[in-house]
Design a protein around this motif. Structure first.
Motif, mmCIF file in Angstrom:
data_model
loop_
_atom_site.group_PDB
_atom_site.id
_atom_site.type_symbol
_atom_site.label_atom_id
_atom_site.label_comp_id
_atom_site.label_asym_id
_atom_site.label_seq_id
_atom_site.Cartn_x
_atom_site.Cartn_y
_atom_site.Cartn_z
ATOM 1 N N ASP A 1 13.837 4.342 4.464
ATOM 2 C CA ASP A 1 13.464 3.172 3.666
ATOM 3 C C ASP A 1 11.974 3.147 3.332
ATOM 4 O O ASP A 1 11.557 2.422 2.411
ATOM 5 N N LEU A 2 11.196 3.932 4.064
ATOM 6 C CA LEU A 2 9.742 3.904 3.876
ATOM 7 C C LEU A 2 9.201 5.152 3.195
ATOM 8 O O LEU A 2 8.080 5.136 2.683
ATOM 9 N N GLU B 1 4.310 1.523 10.472
ATOM 10 C CA GLU B 1 5.428 1.388 9.526
ATOM 11 C C GLU B 1 5.269 0.167 8.621
ATOM 12 O O GLU B 1 6.235 -0.519 8.289
ATOM 13 N N THR B 2 4.015 -0.066 8.196
ATOM 14 C CA THR B 2 3.742 -1.171 7.274
ATOM 15 C C THR B 2 3.470 -0.676 5.851
ATOM 16 O O THR B 2 3.378 -1.487 4.934
ATOM 17 N N VAL B 3 3.312 0.641 5.658
ATOM 18 C CA VAL B 3 3.060 1.176 4.321
ATOM 19 C C VAL B 3 4.255 2.029 3.892
ATOM 20 O O VAL B 3 5.125 2.364 4.700
ATOM 21 N N LYS B 4 4.253 2.369 2.616
ATOM 22 C CA LYS B 4 5.310 3.226 2.082
ATOM 23 C C LYS B 4 4.690 4.512 1.550
ATOM 24 O O LYS B 4 3.500 4.566 1.238
ATOM 25 N N TRP C 1 0.869 -1.184 0.000
ATOM 26 C CA TRP C 1 0.000 0.000 0.000
ATOM 27 C C TRP C 1 0.898 1.223 0.000
ATOM 28 O O TRP C 1 1.780 1.355 0.849
ATOM 29 N N THR C 2 0.699 2.119 -0.962
ATOM 30 C CA THR C 2 1.598 3.260 -1.112
ATOM 31 C C THR C 2 0.825 4.561 -1.214
ATOM 32 O O THR C 2 -0.146 4.673 -1.964
ATOM 33 N N LEU C 3 1.275 5.532 -0.453
ATOM 34 C CA LEU C 3 0.723 6.884 -0.455
ATOM 35 C C LEU C 3 1.568 7.779 -1.353
ATOM 36 O O LEU C 3 2.809 7.702 -1.340
ATOM 37 N N LEU C 4 0.903 8.667 -2.095
ATOM 38 C CA LEU C 4 1.577 9.779 -2.752
ATOM 39 C C LEU C 4 1.151 11.051 -2.036
ATOM 40 O O LEU C 4 -0.039 11.387 -2.006
#
Length: 266
Positions: free
Chosen positions: A130-131, A102-105, A80-83
């Protein structure tokens, strides 16, 4: 120099004026972006401090509410990634990553390299390099493929984009199906008397505080004026729908000093 109330009467909130309005000053077509960039080069190091002063610390409460409404997943069961656009200091991205355990990027995209430098330094010090990735890019022409992100956030940044409808269409393009758009922005105060107090504080106190903290009050005069040029809540919600988003809603914070807008790509 006009006082705050006189200056307020000279403004309007027409979206069509945004590409050529630098605060209350009308500029030539294509000139606004460079002027806005210069503002944020000047304020980058003290940006979050001035947000504290400008909002009485309330921007932190509003941002936490935004992240709570976004509700990033905590399981890590799937990527799952946020912009986060115009989020150079990494403030929203950091909140989202930490809220997820700290499970998403997250990817922070900002046109201003000075703001990104601040964000990279903070992410490194927080152990989140790293995230959280930082990328220079224009909200009107995002450097990402179609359907790349699960969520798109922008906090106190969209009013600085010259072509807001184009930026909204780009937000729609880069989101996956089922992805969520969220925008937190200073807005139109709708509480009697609060609007007058807010105007007096904004036009008279904030530029002075900006000069004291950063040595230059003019960038903060622009930021105050840009709020009064931004479309009111209903009109901005309509613009989000026009970009293709569905289930569009908005919620006022602190009597409309800020508003959180949400839409879904379905």
């Amino acid at each position: 120099m006009q006082d705050g109330q006189q200056r307020q009467r000279t403004s309007n909130r027409s979206p069509e004026d945004m590409p050529t309005s630098f605060g209350f000053t009308t500029v030539g077509e294509g000139e606004k972006q460079a002027l806005v960039d210069d503002v944020f080069h000047k304020v980058a190091e003290r940006y979050d401090l001035m947000n504290d002063l400008m909002s009485g610390g309330m921007h932190r409460v509003w941002k936490d509410a935004m992240v709570s409404a976004l509700a990033p997943p905590k399981s890590g069961a799937r990527p799952w990634t946020l912009l986060d656009v115009a989020g150079g200091t990494g403030d929203i991205a950091t909140r989202v990553v930490r809220r997820s355990g700290e499970t998403v990027k997250a990817v922070v995209c900002d046109i201003n390299e000075s703001m990104l430098t601040v964000g990279r330094d903070r992410a490194e010090k927080a152990g989140l390099s790293d995230l959280i990735r930082f990328s220079q890019g224009n909200a009107e022409e995002l450097p990402f493929p179609d359907k790349s992100f699960d969520a798109y956030t922008i906090a106190f940044g969209i009013r600085n984009v010259p072509d807001i409808p184009k930026a909204l269409r780009e937000a729609y393009r880069v989101l996956k199906r089922g992805g969520r758009f969220m925008c937190l922005e200073f807005s139109d105060v709708d509480v009697p008397m609060l609007d007058k107090v807010y105007d007096a504080f904004s036009f008279n106190a904030i530029p002075v505080m900006g000069r004291m903290v950063t040595g230059d009050g003019e960038p903060y005069r622009y930021l105050v004026e840009s709020i009064r040029k931004f479309p009111h809540q209903d009109r901005f919600a309509e613009m989000i729908r026009e970009a293709g988003f569905e289930q569009v809603t908005w919620r006022n914070y602190s009597g409309g000093i800020a508003a959180l807008h949400s839409g879904w790509k379905l």
